[in-house]
Design an enzyme around this catalytic site. Structure first.
Site, short mmCIF file in Angstrom:
data_model
loop_
_atom_site.label_atom_id
_atom_site.label_comp_id
_atom_site.label_asym_id
_atom_site.label_seq_id
_atom_site.Cartn_x
_atom_site.Cartn_y
_atom_site.Cartn_z
CB ALA A 1 5.33 1.54 -6.76
CG ASN B 1 7.95 5.57 2.97
OD1 ASN B 1 9.03 5.05 2.66
ND2 ASN B 1 7.21 6.27 2.11
NE ARG B 2 13.37 6.44 9.90
CZ ARG B 2 12.75 7.15 10.84
NH1 ARG B 2 12.16 8.29 10.53
NH2 ARG B 2 12.73 6.72 12.10
CG PHE C 1 14.44 1.29 -3.14
CD1 PHE C 1 13.18 1.86 -3.22
CD2 PHE C 1 15.40 1.70 -4.05
CE1 PHE C 1 12.89 2.82 -4.19
CE2 PHE C 1 15.12 2.65 -5.03
CZ PHE C 1 13.86 3.22 -5.09
CB SER D 1 12.75 6.66 -3.36
OG SER D 1 12.79 6.41 -1.96
CG ASN E 1 12.60 7.24 2.20
OD1 ASN E 1 12.76 8.21 2.94
ND2 ASN E 1 11.41 6.88 1.75
CB THR E 2 17.88 5.09 -1.78
OG1 THR E 2 17.01 4.00 -1.46
CG2 THR E 2 19.25 4.54 -2.18
CE LYS F 1 5.91 7.48 -7.57
NZ LYS F 1 5.37 6.34 -6.81
CG ASN G 1 8.52 8.85 -4.86
OD1 ASN G 1 8.01 8.52 -3.79
ND2 ASN G 1 9.34 8.06 -5.53
N GLY H 1 -1.73 12.35 -2.71
CA GLY H 1 -2.86 12.91 -1.99
C GLY H 1 -4.23 12.58 -2.53
#
Length: 352
Positions: free
Chosen positions: A61, A110-111, A114, A172, A174-175, A210, A239, A289
């Site tokens: 994803a 990445n940040r 969503f 994730s 990043n949230t 995940k 993740n 990776g």
């Protein structure tokens, strides 16, 4: 890799990473990307959580967040494709810049947070999806939601009718506070809601969980226990990571999740530990990776029934897909395995 693809990758690396990503999706939509079609063999065909896969290499994803390039991805040679993450309502995500190449590390940070067009746009695209592919959706929650746990079930209820599988993404980084949902009680309640939504579909589909590579031993045991009790079909490990061990690139200090080569060892150790904890009762998908046939094979022998990649495409292009699939077939044959399933977990102890 063709000379055209080499030139295209070199050009994309001169462009802002998020802009380059958009151009790569546009090339897929236009039919300009590599399209080897179905890659399979008797040795590579596998069944994972009820899904019949032509080969065990999937697209993770995040590459096609809004399912705008499904036709191109269906021809790219993947055994399965996961799109999203998708939230109930559209949201812009975090401010730009929010994607950084770590070229010296063969990695990315990445940040995004969503960023996506929401479940209504996703549902419309899924309704006209190519039917010859195994397609899944990564479920997310809106940043400002009053009930994030309910968001996952809501997206599945809206989009599940046109999916082959779905993934609950509580990992994730990043949230803000999303990873808190990996706690034992919160996760059990969240998954109960998702599974109820899954059971309400006309044809129930497998649901995966995940997880983060940054869980401690107790957290990983809790996740294994909840996953086994909840009825999920399997676990995707892992993740991105918040760790910064050994990074050399100029952007190494940027906030966000690290993906790519530096994640390989960490994510594979988590995968092997989870394989041991679940004792083969849940299929695992290894991600983090993977950039070569040897790394895909290592994930399988550590306990994965299938694998996914994403960041490696930044550096190797879609030509990586047939190279990894064909190389994996050769490695299985070299070691006397007649199928992917025969190799799963055979070197797990090496990672514990």
């Amino acid at each position: 890799m063709s000379a055209l693809e080499r030139a295209g990758l070199a050009l994309l690396r001169r462009v802002d990473p998020e802009r380059a990503h958009g151009l790569a999706l546009a090339a897929l939509r236009a039919g300009l990307a590599a399209a080897p079609g179905r890659l399979t063999s008797d040795r590579l065909r596998c069944r994972v959580a009820g899904l019949d896969l032509p080969n065990p290499l999937g697209l993770a994803a995040g590459f096609d967040k809004n399912a705008t390039a499904l036709a191109g991805l269906a021809r790219a040679g993947f055994g399965f494709v996961e799109v999203g993450a998708t939230t109930p309502r559209p949201q812009p995500g975090n401010p730009q810049p929010r994607l950084f190449r770590l070229t010296e590390d063969r990695a990315a940070i990445n940040r995004f947070g969503f960023n996506n067009e929401g479940m209504e746009a996703m549902a419309a695209r899924l309704a006209s999806r190519p039917r010859g592919m195994v397609l899944g959706l990564n479920l997310g929650a809106n940043k400002d939601s009053a009930d994030r746990a309910a968001d996952f079930a809501q997206v599945l209820a809206r989009c599940g009718g046109d999916l082959d599988f779905a993934t609950v993404n509580v990992s994730s980084p990043n949230t803000e506070r999303l990873r808190d949902l990996q706690g034992k009680e919160a996760l059990a309640a969240l998954l109960a809601g998702v599974m109820a939504a899954r059971d309400g579909l006309s044809g129930p589909i497998p649901v995966f969980l995940k997880i983060s590579p940054d869980l401690d031993e107790e957290g990983l045991r809790d996740v294994a226990e909840v996953a086994l009790a909840s009825g999920v079909a399997g676990v995707i490990a892992t993740n991105t990571t918040l760790a910064r061990d050994g990074l050399r690139s100029a952007h190494a200090g940027e906030a966000g999740g690290v993906s790519g080569q530096p994640l390989f060892d960490r994510s594979t150790r988590v995968l092997a530990h989870l394989s041991q904890l679940t004792e083969g009762r849940l299929p695992l998908i290894g991600v983090g990776g993977v950039g070569s046939a040897e790394q895909a094979y290592a994930k399988i022998r550590a306990g994965a029934s299938a694998v996914q990649l994403y960041t490696a495409l930044v550096y190797g292009g879609l030509a990586l897909v047939p190279r990894i699939v064909e190389g994996l077939d050769a490695l299985l044959a070299r070691d006397g395995f007649g199928s992917v399933a025969e190799a799963v977990g055979t070197a797990r102890q090496d990672w514990l």
